[in-house]
Write a protein that holds these residues in place. Structure first.
Motif, PDB file in Angstrom:
ATOM      1  N   CYS A   1      22.482  33.071  -3.568  1.00 31.58           N
ATOM      2  CA  CYS A   1      21.187  32.590  -4.064  1.00 31.58           C
ATOM      3  C   CYS A   1      21.286  31.171  -4.604  1.00 31.58           C
ATOM      4  O   CYS A   1      20.291  30.462  -4.695  1.00 31.58           O
ATOM      5  CB  CYS A   1      20.686  33.530  -5.157  1.00 31.58           C
ATOM      6  SG  CYS A   1      21.868  33.738  -6.487  1.00 31.58           S
TER       7      CYS A   1
ATOM      8  N   THR B   1      10.481  41.558  -3.086  1.00 33.55           N
ATOM      9  CA  THR B   1      10.866  42.849  -3.675  1.00 33.55           C
ATOM     10  C   THR B   1      10.670  42.800  -5.187  1.00 33.55           C
ATOM     11  O   THR B   1      10.207  43.777  -5.792  1.00 33.55           O
ATOM     12  CB  THR B   1      12.343  43.181  -3.360  1.00 33.55           C
ATOM     13  OG1 THR B   1      12.619  42.879  -2.011  1.00 33.55           O
ATOM     14  CG2 THR B   1      12.657  44.632  -3.628  1.00 33.55           C
TER      15      THR B   1
ATOM     16  N   GLU C   1      12.742  30.646   1.643  1.00 37.30           N
ATOM     17  CA  GLU C   1      14.176  30.933   1.544  1.00 37.30           C
ATOM     18  C   GLU C   1      14.686  31.501   2.878  1.00 37.30           C
ATOM     19  O   GLU C   1      14.126  32.462   3.394  1.00 37.30           O
ATOM     20  CB  GLU C   1      14.418  31.954   0.436  1.00 37.30           C
ATOM     21  CG  GLU C   1      15.896  32.179   0.195  1.00 37.30           C
ATOM     22  CD  GLU C   1      16.172  33.252  -0.853  1.00 37.30           C
ATOM     23  OE1 GLU C   1      15.533  34.311  -0.791  1.00 37.30           O
ATOM     24  OE2 GLU C   1      17.030  33.015  -1.709  1.00 37.30           O
TER      25      GLU C   1
END
Ligand code: NDP
Length: 481
Positions: free
Chosen positions: A282, A230, A384
């Protein structure tokens, strides 16, 4: 059914399109609210409100701005229980985590930047040629803040607070998956006396109203936290328009464990650093690298500790591991676990969806999952996953540990467990990450620069870094001799 509306010009308004999106409670898998499906027409309304408020807010004395932000922080604290329950319902995280981490931190964000508003100063440089430079740091005007679903109010306020403190008007878009606390936040802003139009909160899909926000010519800067893909899309749209951009993106963070670490503390804290918030932070360590002389012992102790985190109803006080945020995300995480098996990984614990009996039977739960036996370059170790899944691998020596730690396209954070002070400083020099924690994890001082290198982002948030991002520097040179 509860309706979550846009917050524009100090009022809660329906979407211009008349369309609504479904919002689900992850712990039950049931729809519990409807969200305004924002479109370009709603954004125009928000931009008009921000434009009307811009000059008055910019010219409001810093002390006044500071008092309003401080008051919002106090109101968040007053509503701690209500906001914690809302965050838990909306995101699936344990209510105790929302009460001890998310909501107190949101209040702290407001107070921290309330103080920054009055402490921020700019530079002055005298010249031997008989001149003086001073740098004005002026608000940018209207800025866009886009935040993700994992720490909803915490990250939403982390962007909004410095933007407002610096004198900007804000159009903010929370994740469509977790919009509840952002909506409640609008009510608190009104109660605290934030003038209408200074903060506008628009809801809807990222690829609709999010894109419209990024591209709008009146929005001069975008602060984004979310996935790397994104982030790349946002950069490609904002860069040709020369907007200021701050991108806080994904990670594949290494945790390094050396044989000389303090054992018990390391086990407890590396499990916490892997699975807090169901691994949906994160900064979580998803690749655990262990010195080979203690590898077997570490895997056994780590797995035993991870097994204690039983998925359960997040609304219960004793729960430490809640639900994943959406069905789609749960399926993504389970897909990665299947991939890990195909890549030759061994599942040491977890590895599947868990059914929690009672009201949570249909909820999206995955137990903490530990995988061993994977090579460094497989997809499981490179991409991820952003869930309760870690891979543990052995390393030979310090040089090998650094090679493995740096062996992904990401560079957000690293956590290192060792008793050797010299090694601490060598690794601080050599590891590619924006944040390094030695013998701790996620110990946060809001003054420090926060962000990543490589594909983990561009720019830094936190402290005066954020105040600089949200202001335009204008240098003035005056010759006096
Ligand atoms: P996404 O990138 O999917 O979404 C983040 C936000 O951007 C959401 O509000 C989303 O809206 C919006 N969005 C999506 N597409 C667009 C678009 N094309 N234009 C503008 N806005 C858009 O991330 P997630 O919400 O899935 O969050 C998880 C990610 O965030 C992970 O990769 C994680 O590592 C990262 N993250 C990084 C942090 C850091 O500080 N570096 C901190 C926390 C998370 P919608 O949800 O409505 O689609």
């Amino acid at each position: 059914m509860r309706k979550l509306r846009h917050f524009i010009n100090g009022e809660f308004v329906d979407p211009a399109s008349g369309k609504w999106l479904d919002v689900f409670e992850p712990a039950t898998g049931q729809k519990y609210a409807e969200l305004a499906a924002g479109s370009a027409a709603d954004l125009e309304r928000a931009v008009a409100a921000a434009a009307a408020a811009r000059d008055a807010w910019k010219n409001t004395p810093a002390d006044r701005r500071s008092r309003i932000l401080w008051r919002i922080g106090e109101l968040i604290e007053r509503d701690l229980d209500l906001l914690s329950a809302a965050e838990s319902q909306d995101n699936g995280k344990p209510v105790t985590l929302a009460r001890s981490l998310d909501i107190p931190r949101a209040a702290h964000n407001l107070r921290f930047f309330a103080a920054a508003a009055t402490q921020f100063a700019s530079e002055s440089h005298a010249m031997e040629e008989g001149a003086i430079n001073y740098t004005l740091r002026q608000p940018i005007g209207i800025v866009g803040c886009i935040s993700p679903w994992n720490l909803p109010l915490y990250l939403f306020t982390w962007k909004i607070a410095p933007a407002l403190a610096a004198g900007n008007c804000v159009i903010a878009k929370p994740s469509e998956i977790t919009p509840l606390t952002a909506t409640l936040f609008g009510e608190l802003c009104n109660e605290a006396g934030l003038p209408p139009g200074v903060l506008n909160i628009v809801h809807g899909r990222g690829n609709e109203i999010g894109t419209a926000l990024v591209e709008h010519p009146a929005v001069n800067a975008i602060s984004f936290t979310g996935g790397t893909k994104t982030g790349a899309d946002i950069a490609s749209r904002a860069a040709p328009k020369f907007k200021k951009l701050s991108l806080e993106l994904g990670g594949k963070n290494p945790t390094l464990v050396f044989a000389d670490c303090e054992w018990r503390k390391t086990i407890e804290q590396t499990v916490r650093g892997a699975f807090l918030n169901q691994g949906e932070i994160c900064l979580c360590g998803s690749r655990i690298l262990v010195e080979e002389s203690v590898y077997e012992r570490f895997v056994a102790d780590f797995v035993a500790e991870a097994r204690k985190l039983l998925p359960a109803d997040p609304a219960l006080e004793e729960t430490r591991h809640g639900a994943l945020v959406s069905r789609e995300h749960m399926e993504k995480v389970l897909g990665y676990i299947e991939l890990a098996k195909q890549e030759g990984g061994r599942i040491e614990c977890g590895g599947e969806r868990v059914v929690v009996e009672g009201r949570c039977r249909e909820g999206w739960f995955v137990a903490p999952t530990v995988i061993t036996g994977l090579s460094m370059d497989c997809r499981t170790n490179q991409e991820e996953i952003f869930g309760p899944v870690v891979s543990i691998m052995p390393f030979r020596d310090e040089a090998h540990a650094v090679e493995l730690a740096n062996g992904t396209p990401y560079g957000l954070a690293a956590s290192i467990w060792t008793g050797d002070v010299g090694r601490t400083h060598r690794l601080a020099r050599d590891i590619h990450a924006g944040l390094l924690w030695f013998n701790c994890w996620m110990l946060r001082d809001l003054r420090v620069p926060m962000g990543g290198m490589k594909q983990s982002g561009v720019g830094r948030e936190g402290g005066f870094e954020a105040m600089r991002f949200f202001t335009e520097a204008k240098n003035v040179t005056v010759k006096f001799a």
